[in-house]
Design an enzyme around this catalytic site. Structure first.
Site, PDB file in Angstrom:
ATOM      1  N   GLY A 138      19.754  47.360  58.166  1.00  0.00           N
ATOM      2  CA  GLY A 138      21.202  47.573  58.075  1.00  0.00           C
ATOM      3  C   GLY A 138      21.673  48.627  59.068  1.00  0.00           C
ATOM      4  O   GLY A 138      21.001  49.637  59.279  1.00  0.00           O
ATOM      5  N   HIS A 177      21.571  45.112  50.659  1.00  0.00           N
ATOM      6  CA  HIS A 177      20.229  44.556  50.826  1.00  0.00           C
ATOM      7  C   HIS A 177      20.291  43.023  50.828  1.00  0.00           C
ATOM      8  O   HIS A 177      19.626  42.357  51.627  1.00  0.00           O
ATOM      9  CB  HIS A 177      19.314  44.983  49.673  1.00  0.00           C
ATOM     10  CG  HIS A 177      19.133  46.467  49.539  1.00  0.00           C
ATOM     11  ND1 HIS A 177      19.594  47.176  48.451  1.00  0.00           N
ATOM     12  CD2 HIS A 177      18.524  47.370  50.339  1.00  0.00           C
ATOM     13  CE1 HIS A 177      19.270  48.451  48.595  1.00  0.00           C
ATOM     14  NE2 HIS A 177      18.626  48.603  49.734  1.00  0.00           N
ATOM     15  N   HIS A 205      21.185  46.165  46.146  1.00  0.00           N
ATOM     16  CA  HIS A 205      22.622  45.931  46.023  1.00  0.00           C
ATOM     17  C   HIS A 205      23.025  44.895  47.082  1.00  0.00           C
ATOM     18  O   HIS A 205      22.162  44.375  47.806  1.00  0.00           O
ATOM     19  CB  HIS A 205      23.393  47.246  46.175  1.00  0.00           C
ATOM     20  CG  HIS A 205      23.026  48.036  47.388  1.00  0.00           C
ATOM     21  ND1 HIS A 205      23.260  47.591  48.670  1.00  0.00           N
ATOM     22  CD2 HIS A 205      22.397  49.245  47.535  1.00  0.00           C
ATOM     23  CE1 HIS A 205      22.841  48.475  49.541  1.00  0.00           C
ATOM     24  NE2 HIS A 205      22.283  49.496  48.881  1.00  0.00           N
ATOM     25  N   GLU A 206      24.323  44.637  47.174  1.00  0.00           N
ATOM     26  CA  GLU A 206      24.809  43.592  48.095  1.00  0.00           C
ATOM     27  C   GLU A 206      24.453  43.869  49.555  1.00  0.00           C
ATOM     28  O   GLU A 206      24.350  42.936  50.345  1.00  0.00           O
ATOM     29  CB  GLU A 206      26.333  43.425  47.961  1.00  0.00           C
ATOM     30  CG  GLU A 206      26.755  42.584  46.771  1.00  0.00           C
ATOM     31  CD  GLU A 206      26.295  41.120  46.870  1.00  0.00           C
ATOM     32  OE1 GLU A 206      26.396  40.527  47.960  1.00  0.00           O
ATOM     33  OE2 GLU A 206      25.833  40.585  45.844  1.00  0.00           O
ATOM     34  N   VAL A 208      27.575  46.837  54.504  1.00  0.00           N
ATOM     35  CA  VAL A 208      28.372  46.208  53.442  1.00  0.00           C
ATOM     36  C   VAL A 208      29.013  47.322  52.614  1.00  0.00           C
ATOM     37  O   VAL A 208      28.353  48.299  52.249  1.00  0.00           O
ATOM     38  CB  VAL A 208      27.487  45.312  52.554  1.00  0.00           C
ATOM     39  CG1 VAL A 208      28.293  44.723  51.399  1.00  0.00           C
ATOM     40  CG2 VAL A 208      26.862  44.197  53.393  1.00  0.00           C
ATOM     41  N   GLN A 265      17.712  55.245  61.756  1.00  0.00           N
ATOM     42  CA  GLN A 265      16.496  54.512  61.378  1.00  0.00           C
ATOM     43  C   GLN A 265      16.320  53.295  62.285  1.00  0.00           C
ATOM     44  O   GLN A 265      15.216  53.003  62.763  1.00  0.00           O
ATOM     45  CB  GLN A 265      16.634  54.095  59.913  1.00  0.00           C
ATOM     46  CG  GLN A 265      15.646  53.072  59.423  1.00  0.00           C
ATOM     47  CD  GLN A 265      15.775  52.873  57.923  1.00  0.00           C
ATOM     48  OE1 GLN A 265      15.576  53.797  57.149  1.00  0.00           O
ATOM     49  NE2 GLN A 265      16.120  51.682  57.505  1.00  0.00           N
ATOM     50  N   SER A 314      21.969  52.656  47.184  1.00  0.00           N
ATOM     51  CA  SER A 314      21.308  52.793  45.881  1.00  0.00           C
ATOM     52  C   SER A 314      21.649  54.148  45.269  1.00  0.00           C
ATOM     53  O   SER A 314      21.644  54.311  44.054  1.00  0.00           O
ATOM     54  CB  SER A 314      19.794  52.686  46.038  1.00  0.00           C
ATOM     55  OG  SER A 314      19.464  51.503  46.736  1.00  0.00           O
ATOM     56  N   ARG A 315      21.959  55.134  46.113  1.00  0.00           N
ATOM     57  CA  ARG A 315      22.242  56.486  45.616  1.00  0.00           C
ATOM     58  C   ARG A 315      23.628  56.594  44.980  1.00  0.00           C
ATOM     59  O   ARG A 315      23.913  57.602  44.330  1.00  0.00           O
ATOM     60  CB  ARG A 315      22.108  57.510  46.747  1.00  0.00           C
ATOM     61  CG  ARG A 315      20.668  57.717  47.185  1.00  0.00           C
ATOM     62  CD  ARG A 315      20.515  58.894  48.135  1.00  0.00           C
ATOM     63  NE  ARG A 315      19.131  59.265  48.314  1.00  0.00           N
ATOM     64  CZ  ARG A 315      18.354  58.895  49.349  1.00  0.00           C
ATOM     65  NH1 ARG A 315      18.862  58.125  50.308  1.00  0.00           N
ATOM     66  NH2 ARG A 315      17.101  59.282  49.429  1.00  0.00           N
ATOM     67  N   LYS A 353      23.878  50.556  58.420  1.00  0.00           N
ATOM     68  CA  LYS A 353      24.146  51.722  57.556  1.00  0.00           C
ATOM     69  C   LYS A 353      23.231  52.901  57.894  1.00  0.00           C
ATOM     70  O   LYS A 353      23.654  54.054  57.884  1.00  0.00           O
ATOM     71  CB  LYS A 353      23.955  51.287  56.106  1.00  0.00           C
ATOM     72  CG  LYS A 353      23.720  52.376  55.090  1.00  0.00           C
ATOM     73  CD  LYS A 353      25.018  52.851  54.538  1.00  0.00           C
ATOM     74  CE  LYS A 353      24.923  53.964  53.519  1.00  0.00           C
ATOM     75  NZ  LYS A 353      23.657  54.401  53.067  1.00  0.00           N
TER      76      LYS A 353
HETATM   77  P1  AMP Z   1      17.082  51.281  51.600  1.00  0.00           P
HETATM   78  O1  AMP Z   1      16.587  50.559  50.406  1.00  0.00           O
HETATM   79  O2  AMP Z   1      18.244  52.179  51.338  1.00  0.00           O
HETATM   80  O3  AMP Z   1      15.989  51.911  52.425  1.00  0.00           O
HETATM   81  O4  AMP Z   1      17.683  50.161  52.564  1.00  0.00           O
HETATM   82  C1  AMP Z   1      16.906  49.069  52.953  1.00  0.00           C
HETATM   83  C2  AMP Z   1      17.603  48.338  54.081  1.00  0.00           C
HETATM   84  O5  AMP Z   1      18.905  47.943  53.647  1.00  0.00           O
HETATM   85  C3  AMP Z   1      17.815  49.228  55.310  1.00  0.00           C
HETATM   86  O6  AMP Z   1      17.645  48.459  56.484  1.00  0.00           O
HETATM   87  C4  AMP Z   1      19.246  49.676  55.145  1.00  0.00           C
HETATM   88  O7  AMP Z   1      19.877  50.014  56.356  1.00  0.00           O
HETATM   89  C5  AMP Z   1      19.876  48.443  54.526  1.00  0.00           C
HETATM   90  N1  AMP Z   1      21.098  48.810  53.810  1.00  0.00           N
HETATM   91  C6  AMP Z   1      21.246  49.792  52.879  1.00  0.00           C
HETATM   92  N2  AMP Z   1      22.531  49.874  52.488  1.00  0.00           N
HETATM   93  C7  AMP Z   1      23.198  48.927  53.195  1.00  0.00           C
HETATM   94  C8  AMP Z   1      24.569  48.502  53.260  1.00  0.00           C
HETATM   95  N3  AMP Z   1      25.512  49.076  52.520  1.00  0.00           N
HETATM   96  N4  AMP Z   1      24.895  47.500  54.099  1.00  0.00           N
HETATM   97  C9  AMP Z   1      23.949  46.906  54.880  1.00  0.00           C
HETATM   98  N5  AMP Z   1      22.649  47.247  54.864  1.00  0.00           N
HETATM   99  C10 AMP Z   1      22.280  48.244  54.042  1.00  0.00           C
END
Ligand code: AMP
Length: 278
Positions: A144, A34, A31-32, A173, A150, A183-184, A146
């Site tokens: 992120g 990422h 998504h945006e 974001v 982590q 993604s959830r 977010k």
């Molecule tokens: P994930 O696929 O959820 O493991 O996220 C992959 C990376 O994208 C991680 O570093 C997350 O922190 C980052 N990320 C996920 N959601 C967001 C968001 N809304 N804004 C900024 N970064 C994000």
């Protein structure tokens, strides 16, 4: 844009890359949020590698590993226009092989926040990030804000293991109405999607109280708890106002603090956070 499905293919691509390399590790279903990391990498690094891998070890028993959204073709079509050089899309068996006995654990994090509510989650994150850093050998890796804990765990691992990589953090974001992109979010029914706004509302309220001079950690936590309690579809896992580095709960906020929370909306567990800073 090249696609590597195996560790060997990824290493062969990496060897051909000259200049600096930026890695954006993800679970896929982009998504945006990422894409903001991808764009930050594109700005700073000569080559950009994105990994999309639903990492089984960061999901606990009974969590959503089996149903986590997965659509590699969609991910590739989102990444192509972003000028990404390589996408690493390994199968589970490429990353975790029979007989694997080595894991990475950052001590002291399992009693806190996500660590306390998702046993084994942070070990799974640290282990997969360590593997990806070794396979891709980037100069910088982008994460992120977010997923605040982590980020703390990854930074600590990089420091403790003397890994030669710069960790870059980027802001969360959000959707126009404030919901943090995740993604959830696709799991949410329209009614749940509305209810999910309670996370960002609670954090915004904490920011406002902080801006108004409130520095008492427990009062900030209580106010967030009460706001979440008013939403019938929301079930609270935790609220926290903690030190930004140690993640220990604060009685008094003196410098900055991480305000964070995890809330279940129906079957979907969502997290969000803001940094409180004067
Ligand atoms: P994930 O696929 O959820 O493991 O996220 C992959 C990376 O994208 C991680 O570093 C997350 O922190 C980052 N990320 C996920 N959601 C967001 C968001 N809304 N804004 C900024 N970064 C994000």
């Amino acid at each position: 844009m090249e696609v590597a499905a195996t560790v060997e293919e990824m290493r062969a691509l990496r060897r051909r890359f000259e200049g600096s390399v930026g890695l954006v590790p993800t679970l896929g279903f982009l998504h945006e949020g990422h894409l903001s990391l991808v764009r930050a990498a594109r700005q700073r690094d000569d080559r950009v590698v994105v990994s999309c891998f639903v990492n089984p070890t960061q999901f606990g028993p009974g969590e959503d590993y089996e149903r986590y959204p997965h659509d590699p073709e969609r991910d590739l079509s989102l990444l192509r226009p972003e000028g990404v050089d390589a996408v690493f899309l390994p199968a589970k068996e490429e990353i975790y092989r029979d007989g694997d006995a080595t894991f990475v654990e950052v001590a002291g994090m399992d009693d806190l926040l996500e660590g306390a509510h998702r046993p084994g989650h942070l070990r799974g994150v640290a282990t997969v990030v360590a593997k990806l850093l070794h396979i891709v050998q980037p100069h910088r890796a982008y994460f992120g804000q977010k997923d605040a804990q982590q980020l703390v765990v990854v930074r600590r691992m990089v420091r403790d293991l003397h890994l030669d990589v710069e960790i870059v953090a980027r802001p969360t974001v959000r959707e126009p109405d404030g919901l943090a992109m995740s993604s959830r979010n696709v799991y949410l029914s329209p009614q749940e999607r509305e209810a999910a706004l309670v996370l960002s509302k609670a954090l915004r309220q904490a920011e406002q109280r902080f801006a108004g001079g409130e520095r008492d950690g427990e009062r900030l936590r209580t106010a967030m708890r009460e706001l979440i309690g008013q939403e019938p579809l929301a079930q609270l896992d935790y609220v926290s106002v903690a030190d930004v580095e140690t993640l220990q709960e604060l009685e008094l906020v003196e410098g900055a603090a991480l305000a964070s929370l995890a809330v279940r909306i129906g079957r979907t567990r969502l997290i969000d956070n803001v940094i409180l800073q004067s």
